[in-house]
Every structure is written in structure tokens, then in C-alpha cells.
Design an enzyme around this catalytic site. Structure first.
Site, PDB file in Angstrom:
ATOM      1  N   ASN A  86       0.848  -1.190   0.000  1.00 45.70           N
ATOM      2  CA  ASN A  86       0.000   0.000   0.000  1.00 45.70           C
ATOM      3  C   ASN A  86       0.887   1.246   0.000  1.00 45.70           C
ATOM      4  OD1 ASN A  86      -2.445  -1.427   0.077  1.00 45.70           O
ATOM      5  ND2 ASN A  86      -2.297  -1.682   2.294  1.00 45.70           N
ATOM      6  N   HIS A  99       6.433  -1.765   3.474  1.00 44.71           N
ATOM      7  CA  HIS A  99       6.302  -3.167   3.879  1.00 44.71           C
ATOM      8  C   HIS A  99       5.479  -3.896   2.838  1.00 44.71           C
ATOM      9  CE1 HIS A  99       3.145  -0.707   5.661  1.00 44.71           C
ATOM     10  NE2 HIS A  99       2.320  -1.742   5.510  1.00 44.71           N
TER      11      HIS A  99
HETATM   12  P1  AMP Z   1      -0.622  -0.625   5.811  1.00 46.70           P
HETATM   13  O1  AMP Z   1      -2.034  -0.270   6.183  1.00 46.70           O
HETATM   14  O2  AMP Z   1      -0.428  -1.143   4.409  1.00 46.70           O
HETATM   15  O3  AMP Z   1       0.329   0.515   6.152  1.00 46.70           O
HETATM   16  O4  AMP Z   1      -0.230  -1.859   6.716  1.00 46.70           O
HETATM   17  C1  AMP Z   1       0.079  -1.738   8.074  1.00 46.70           C
HETATM   18  C2  AMP Z   1      -0.233  -3.053   8.711  1.00 46.70           C
HETATM   19  O5  AMP Z   1       0.400  -3.103   9.963  1.00 46.70           O
HETATM   20  C3  AMP Z   1      -1.738  -3.291   8.945  1.00 46.70           C
HETATM   21  O6  AMP Z   1      -2.169  -4.439   8.221  1.00 46.70           O
HETATM   22  C4  AMP Z   1      -1.829  -3.462  10.456  1.00 46.70           C
HETATM   23  O7  AMP Z   1      -2.777  -4.453  10.824  1.00 46.70           O
HETATM   24  C5  AMP Z   1      -0.410  -3.867  10.812  1.00 46.70           C
HETATM   25  N1  AMP Z   1      -0.030  -3.556  12.182  1.00 46.70           N
HETATM   26  C6  AMP Z   1      -0.279  -2.409  12.862  1.00 46.70           C
HETATM   27  N2  AMP Z   1       0.241  -2.489  14.107  1.00 46.70           N
HETATM   28  C7  AMP Z   1       0.832  -3.705  14.197  1.00 46.70           C
HETATM   29  C8  AMP Z   1       1.530  -4.400  15.237  1.00 46.70           C
HETATM   30  N3  AMP Z   1       1.717  -3.840  16.439  1.00 46.70           N
HETATM   31  N4  AMP Z   1       1.991  -5.651  14.990  1.00 46.70           N
HETATM   32  C9  AMP Z   1       1.771  -6.227  13.784  1.00 46.70           C
HETATM   33  N5  AMP Z   1       1.133  -5.630  12.764  1.00 46.70           N
HETATM   34  C10 AMP Z   1       0.667  -4.390  12.968  1.00 46.70           C
END
Ligand code: AMP
Ligand code: ZN
Length: 113
Positions: A86, A99
């Protein structure tokens, strides 16, 4: 980078289960899975956008993409998987550290909206 959640996972300041690690990146489980299996491949180097990448950064992302399929057992990629990056608000990017989402374990619809 200060105040970056994923940099804190990389440095170990915030603890989480590291599913895989090499010199380039870590893989963790997504806390809010959008598929039966949902992992995040996180480069150790902080940058937000593909558009910011240097030549070396693009080689790094290439190595990550090449490594993911070698982890088929660990990530349960067996019957197929989807990679998502994203970029920006409209795409729903919430963490400003590039990521790669690794989604698998179920039939997936193709519904980008
Ligand atoms: P994006 O929305 O593409 O920036 O992805 C960020 C991702 O990080 C989302 O799918 C969240 O669910 C994930 N996320 C947020 N906080 C954490 C955390 N503490 N541990 C693992 N994943 C997380
Ligand atoms: Zn970061």
C-alpha cells in the site's frame, strides 16, 4: 527513524515474534489479519515510498521478493499467495515504513476497492 513502529520492531525496542530475519528484512505476523495467513515483510531500512528508492533500495526490495517464495513452508504459501504494497492514503497505507503484505491460506477475491 524515530517514532516508527516498524523501525522499533527492527531494532528490537518493541518486542514481537520475528517469523524470519536476514540482513535485509524481518517478517512478522500482522496483528489484524486480512486473510487466514497474513505476514508483513519489513525492510530493515526505513523508507516510505517506492518512489523514494535508491538503486540499492530497489535491489534490496528485489532480494526480499526473491526470498519470500523460499519461505513457502514457514509462511504457508502452498496453494498460492498475494503480495500487496500500500502506497499513500488512498491505498490505505497506515504505517509510513515500506512493507509487503503476504497473504495466503484461502481463496482470495480480486476486489481492490
Ligand atoms: P498498511 O495499512 O499497508 O500501512 O499496513 C500496516 C499493517 O500493519 C496493517 O495491516 C496493520 O494491521 C499492521 N499492524 C499495525 N500495528 C501492528 C503491530 N503492532 N503488529 C503487527 N502488525 C501491525
Ligand atoms: Zn521505519
Amino acid at each position: 527513524m524515530e517514532n516508527c513502529l516498524f523501525c522499533k520492531f527492527v531494532s528490537g525496542e518493541f518486542k514481537t515474534e520475528i517469523v524470519f530475519e536476514n540482513d535485509d528484512f524481518i517478517i512478522i505476523k500482522d496483528i489484524a489479519p486480512k486473510a487466514k495467513n497474513h505476514f508483513l515483510a519489513i525492510p530493515k531500512k526505513h523508507f516510505k515510498y517506492l518512489a523514494e528508492m535508491t538503486q540499492e533500495d530497489s535491489a534490496l526490495v528485489g532480494r526480499i521478493l526473491k526470498t519470500i517464495p523460499t519461505l513457502a513452508d514457514k509462511l504457508e504459501l502452498g496453494e498460492g499467495y498475494r503480495l500487496v504494497i500500500n502506497q499513500g492514503d488512498d491505498a490505505g497505507q497506515t504505517v509510513p515504513h515500506l512493507h509487503i503484505h503476504v497473504l495466503s491460506g484461502q481463496k482470495m477475491e480480486w476486489n481492490p476497492a
